[in-house]
Design an enzyme around this catalytic site. Structure first.
Site, PDB file in Angstrom:
ATOM      1  N   ASP A  12      66.589 -53.027  10.837  1.00 24.84           N
ATOM      2  CA  ASP A  12      65.962 -52.224   9.915  1.00 24.84           C
ATOM      3  C   ASP A  12      64.379 -52.455   9.762  1.00 24.84           C
ATOM      4  O   ASP A  12      63.764 -53.599   9.566  1.00 24.84           O
ATOM      5  CB  ASP A  12      66.475 -52.329   8.633  1.00 24.84           C
ATOM      6  CG  ASP A  12      66.118 -51.485   7.568  1.00 24.84           C
ATOM      7  OD1 ASP A  12      65.319 -50.691   7.694  1.00 24.84           O
ATOM      8  OD2 ASP A  12      66.967 -51.322   6.591  1.00 24.84           O
ATOM      9  N   HIS A  14      62.159 -51.006   7.468  1.00 28.61           N
ATOM     10  CA  HIS A  14      61.731 -50.604   6.084  1.00 28.61           C
ATOM     11  C   HIS A  14      60.642 -51.488   5.608  1.00 28.61           C
ATOM     12  O   HIS A  14      61.507 -52.547   5.051  1.00 28.61           O
ATOM     13  CB  HIS A  14      62.613 -49.829   5.364  1.00 28.61           C
ATOM     14  CG  HIS A  14      63.189 -48.670   5.713  1.00 28.61           C
ATOM     15  ND1 HIS A  14      64.370 -48.793   6.824  1.00 28.61           N
ATOM     16  CD2 HIS A  14      62.917 -47.436   5.539  1.00 28.61           C
ATOM     17  CE1 HIS A  14      64.918 -47.444   6.821  1.00 28.61           C
ATOM     18  NE2 HIS A  14      63.832 -46.631   6.231  1.00 28.61           N
TER      19      HIS A  14
END
Lengths: 137, 484
Positions: A12, A14
């Protein structure tokens, strides 16, 4: 000062929320080791051992949280971190699963607290202090 | 310096080499060279013989710093450097940083232990008796438990060397109490914050212990007093020279050097470790610009047998030898390990030596270099990197007796651009570079002057090297680097 380890798990990328959490927890008086994005379970554990962290704060935003987060508690126990506080938060699963179900699933995995995308950081810090001080599992 | 000349001496385990360097404009010129057999029991004998040869006309044995015609610098290999055991916490974190620090001080690592020292590890340390035990682990204010428990275990052991403590500073007092009866040096933490490296203090500590230990025996104290100079460990002299070249020579900001000897193969790189703009995500520590690794199992003579064992798959892949031919090569290497002064007697033995050299280069480069792995994310593929990226290395230098001779003979040196066996990870090897040979085998001697005259040494070194080959990979392993 209490050490905590922070990072976004799995593949991920983000990074915005991660920076906000870093700033907020630092401001709240914790010594934050921020591992950033794309952090593996092993990296969380290595950092927690070297820094003697009291808690690991795991974020997951891209919907694969369930598979990425499973087994972290067991690995912590294997590595001698049986008493460490584990928090997880973010968009933990894809779709419209009610939060209560998500929470139950992650509590079962061994996380002490589970948060959705819209929680109050003030409350998180308060819980974190209590959980660390009470040595709560 | 008051004189425009300096004498450099390198006391090796077999040969004591000397040269006179004269400073002409901005660089040195080597005027005289000599090599004599090392007088193992009393090192000054060979030292004075070598110096007398390169600078006759005075009785060197009776001279001192004040009366000598020019300053004298010397290095000593001290059997390949000090033997260091490393005790850290997490293998890829504090333990890896400790290994980098020990290597960069010119040390030889005999063993590394993560987490807690067991009774078996303590027994192994007691029987190996390393010169130094480097104890670390925990960030400042981080984990104290492992270092204190390990200090306690060491306090109860028969280990007699020096302990350097470079772990969590919060544990320093406790460690110091536990090891009060030992020879203990406490330095700043190797990893004060998670992932942040601080290796200079440990390097300095190892260096000063080296001086105390080697100067004490074999007559070196006499040389130190007479010429008012401290010896440098030979590998550190080379490291200082690599640093000087990278800092001062134009166009040498991304280069590597391989020093292949009879017992070890040392690999040095002076280049950035990670290029964030290339789109890779770093895993683990970002290694330092100046990095040295030492491979104790790779070498042309003493370590020939272990080179064969380590390199068997490589040798089988590059040689197209049959099983019988490989067995013959294996016998040749066993013979070399016992007969270290053997020189190849015929064409086939010369071929064997060049294969062994290839294996040393291949494995030392593979171990020094990092790798990347493609991982698929919701945002498309991403490259995850561990270790050091050597793809932008544009110059590679070969030194050591064998590589110097290969350069003089114009023999091509085999340098890999990919693993011999297909691997999931992509090795971050140099892609497009010029190979230089240290024709005159002058770098280790010149390294003696590198700390004091870095710029002049850097210019001397690059003008002494000869370009022999250009390597270019036709299909670079990763598209981002076509432009680089």
């Amino acid at each position: 000062m209490q050490n905590i380890v922070l990072g976004v798990i799995g593949f991920d990328c983000h990074s915005v929320g991660n920076k906000i959490l870093d700033a907020y927890f630092t401001e709240a008086g914790f010594k934050v080791t921020n591992l950033g994005v794309m952090v593996s379970q092993e990296e969380f554990i290595s950092a927690a051992i070297e820094t003697d962290a009291k808690a690991i704060m795991v974020s997951s935003l891209y919907g694969h949280g369930e598979i990425d987060c499973a087994g972290l508690r067991e690995k912590c126990i294997e590595k001698g971190l049986e008493d460490i506080v584990l928090y997880v938060g973010g968009n933990l699963v894809v779709g419209k699963t009610p939060f209560a179900q998500v929470e139950e699933k992650f509590l079962k995995m061994g996380y002490n607290r589970v948060f959705g995308p819209d929680c109050s950081l003030e409350k998180v810090v308060e819980m974190l202090r209590n959980d660390i001080n009470s040595g709560k599992q | 310096m008051t004189s425009d000349r300096a004498i450099c001496v390198d006391i090796g385990s077999t040969w004591t080499k000397a040269a006179v360097f004269r400073l002409a404009d901005d660089r040195f010129v080597a005027e005289n060279r000599a090599a004599v057999a090392t007088s193992v029991d009393y090192l000054p004998d060979a030292f004075f013989n070598a110096v007398q040869q390169v600078c006759p006309g005075a009785d060197w044995r009776s001279l001192t710093a004040a009366t000598a015609p020019c300053p004298v610098y010397f290095s000593s290999s001290a059997k390949g450097g000090l033997k260091v055991a490393v005790v850290g916490l997490v293998p890829e974190m504090s333990l890896q940083i400790a290994r980098l620090a020990a290597f960069s001080a010119g040390a030889r690592i005999c063993a590394s232990y993560p987490y807690r020292l067991t009774r078996a590890s303590i027994a192994a340390i007691e029987s190996a008796q390393p010169d130094i035990l480097l104890l670390c682990g925990g960030t400042d204010g981080g984990n104290e438990r492992y270092v204190t428990e390990n200090a306690q275990a060491l306090a109860g052991s028969d280990f007699r060397g020096t302990v350097i403590f470079a772990g969590n500073n919060a544990a320093a007092d406790r460690v110091s109490d536990l090891l009060a009866a030992r020879d203990l040096v406490i330095t700043a933490n190797l990893m004060p914050d998670f992932g942040r490296l601080n290796i200079e203090p440990v390097r300095e500590a190892i260096r000063s212990i080296f001086l105390d230990k080697i100067v004490a025996g074999k007559g070196l104290d006499r040389l130190v007093t007479a010429f008012a100079t401290q010896p440098v460990p030979t590998p550190l002299a080379v490291l200082n020279l690599v640093r000087a070249i990278g800092d001062h020579a134009d166009g040498w900001q991304n280069f590597a050097l391989i020093d292949m000897g009879g017992a070890t193969t040392d690999f040095y790189s002076h280049s950035d470790s990670w290029y964030p703009e290339s789109g890779t995500v770093m895993k683990g520590i970002v290694e330092p610009r100046l990095k040295r690794t030492v491979e104790g199992d790779l070498g042309m003579r003493v370590s020939a047998e272990s080179t064969f064992e380590t390199g068997e798959a490589y040798l089988a892949a590059v040689s197209d030898f049959s099983t019988e031919q490989l067995a013959a090569l294996s016998r040749y290497t066993s013979n070399l390990t016992t007969n270290t002064s053997h020189l190849p007697a015929n064409a086939i033995e010369r071929h064997y030596d060049s294969l062994l050299a290839g294996a040393c280069i291949y494995h030392s480069l593979m171990r020094h270099a990092g790798s990347i792995e493609e991982v698929f994310t919701t945002r498309g593929p991403v490259w995850a990197q561990t270790g050091k990226d050597l793809r932008r290395i544009n110059r590679l230098v070969g030194t050591g007796g064998y590589l110097a001779a290969m350069g003089r003979n114009g023999d091509p040196v085999a340098i890999p651009d990919r693993p011999v066996q297909p691997a999931e990870k992509v090795a971050l090897l140099p892609q497009n570079f010029v190979y230089y040979a240290d024709f005159d085998y002058i770098l280790p001697l010149l390294g003696n002057l590198a700390e004091k005259f870095p710029r002049a040494c850097a210019l001397t070194a690059v003008s002494a090297l000869r370009q022999t080959q250009h390597y270019e990979v036709k299909e670079p392993c990763q598209r981002e680097f076509n432009k680089a």
